[in-house]
Structures are given as structure tokens and as C-alpha cells.
Design a protein around this motif. Structure first.
Motif, short mmCIF file in Angstrom:
data_model
loop_
_atom_site.label_atom_id
_atom_site.label_comp_id
_atom_site.label_asym_id
_atom_site.label_seq_id
_atom_site.Cartn_x
_atom_site.Cartn_y
_atom_site.Cartn_z
N TYR A 1 0.83 -1.20 0.00
CA TYR A 1 0.00 0.00 0.00
C TYR A 1 0.87 1.26 0.00
CZ TYR A 1 -3.73 -3.22 1.29
OH TYR A 1 -4.62 -4.25 1.31
N THR B 1 -5.61 17.38 -7.04
CA THR B 1 -5.56 16.05 -6.46
C THR B 1 -5.09 16.04 -5.01
OG1 THR B 1 -3.32 15.68 -7.29
CG2 THR B 1 -5.14 14.96 -8.69
N THR C 1 -6.67 11.88 1.48
CA THR C 1 -7.59 10.79 1.80
C THR C 1 -6.93 9.44 1.54
OG1 THR C 1 -9.50 12.16 1.26
CG2 THR C 1 -9.84 9.77 1.27
N LEU C 2 -6.26 9.31 0.41
CA LEU C 2 -5.58 8.07 0.08
C LEU C 2 -4.49 7.74 1.10
CD1 LEU C 2 -5.19 5.71 -1.85
CD2 LEU C 2 -3.68 7.17 -3.22
N LYS C 3 -3.74 8.77 1.54
CA LYS C 3 -2.70 8.54 2.55
C LYS C 3 -3.30 8.06 3.87
CE LYS C 3 1.46 10.68 4.38
NZ LYS C 3 1.52 10.37 5.73
N LEU D 1 -6.04 6.33 4.20
CA LEU D 1 -6.44 4.93 3.98
C LEU D 1 -5.23 4.00 4.03
CD1 LEU D 1 -9.08 5.43 1.17
CD2 LEU D 1 -9.52 4.83 3.56
N VAL D 2 -4.13 4.43 3.45
CA VAL D 2 -2.90 3.63 3.48
C VAL D 2 -2.43 3.45 4.92
CG1 VAL D 2 -0.44 3.64 2.87
CG2 VAL D 2 -2.15 4.17 1.13
N PHE E 1 1.08 4.01 -2.96
CA PHE E 1 0.80 5.41 -2.65
C PHE E 1 1.94 6.31 -3.14
CE2 PHE E 1 1.33 9.09 0.13
CZ PHE E 1 0.16 9.77 -0.17
N GLU F 1 -7.57 14.41 -2.56
CA GLU F 1 -7.65 12.98 -2.81
C GLU F 1 -6.41 12.25 -2.30
OE1 GLU F 1 -8.36 15.29 -5.10
OE2 GLU F 1 -10.47 14.93 -5.52
N LEU F 2 -5.24 12.88 -2.45
CA LEU F 2 -4.00 12.28 -1.94
C LEU F 2 -4.00 12.20 -0.43
CD1 LEU F 2 -1.21 13.75 -4.23
CD2 LEU F 2 -1.96 11.38 -4.10
N LYS G 1 1.59 9.31 -5.77
CA LYS G 1 1.98 10.67 -5.35
C LYS G 1 2.97 11.28 -6.34
CE LYS G 1 4.69 11.38 -1.77
NZ LYS G 1 5.22 11.45 -0.41
#
Length: 87
Positions: free
Chosen positions: A4, A20, A26-28, A30-31, A8, A23-24, A12
Motif C-alpha cells: 500500500y 488532487t 484521503t488516500l494517505k 487509507l494507506v 501510494f 484525494e491524496l 503521489k
């Protein structure tokens, strides 16, 4: 580094647009939740809980017949838990 985190980092690097950024973030998050964190030992309380979630501090794992049952995820925040090496 787990898969993950590697994924990521690649996303990135590929994303250079300011659109973005949210969104990055949020993704971080989640990771980070998907990456196992060490469970913190605490004192046994009246409910029988013995450990705290490293993400939110809620109690995880219960003692039943003298055995600690180890949850894989925190039921409140979803943090993946690491209980250490199996013996």
C-alpha cells in the motif's frame, strides 16, 4: 514498506495537479489505516480489555477464559492491528 505504501508513493509521484491534493490526503489516510500498527498494552480493566488501538485509543482484544483474543482491526476506527510475532 508494504504494498500500500509503495503504491501510494507511485501515485503521489505521478500526481502533480493541485486538484488532487485532497484525494491524496484521503488516500494517505487509507494507506495508514491499512498498514498494521503495534497494539499498545494497558492495564486490565473491569471489562477485561487489555490493549489499546494505536489509531484511536479504544480498547481492543478481550480476555475470555484467560486467553486474549486478538482483533485484526479496530472495530471503531478500522486501524489494522499488529500483535507481534506469533510464538
Amino acid at each position: 514498506m508494504n504494498k500500500y505504501v509503495v503504491a501510494f508513493e507511485k501515485v503521489k509521484e505521478a500526481c502533480v495537479s493541485f486538484d488532487t491534493v485532497d484525494e491524496l490526503i484521503t488516500l494517505k489516510e487509507l494507506v495508514e489505516k491499512a498498514t498494521p500498527k503495534d497494539v499498545e498494552r494497558t492495564e486490565v480493566n473491569e471489562l477485561g480489555y487489555t490493549h489499546e488501538c494505536p489509531g484511536c485509543g479504544s480498547y481492543v482484544g478481550t480476555i475470555c477464559d484467560g486467553i486474549v483474543h486478538e482483533d485484526k482491526y479496530c472495530c471503531l476506527c478500522g486501524q489494522r492491528l499488529w500483535w507481534g510475532e506469533e510464538e
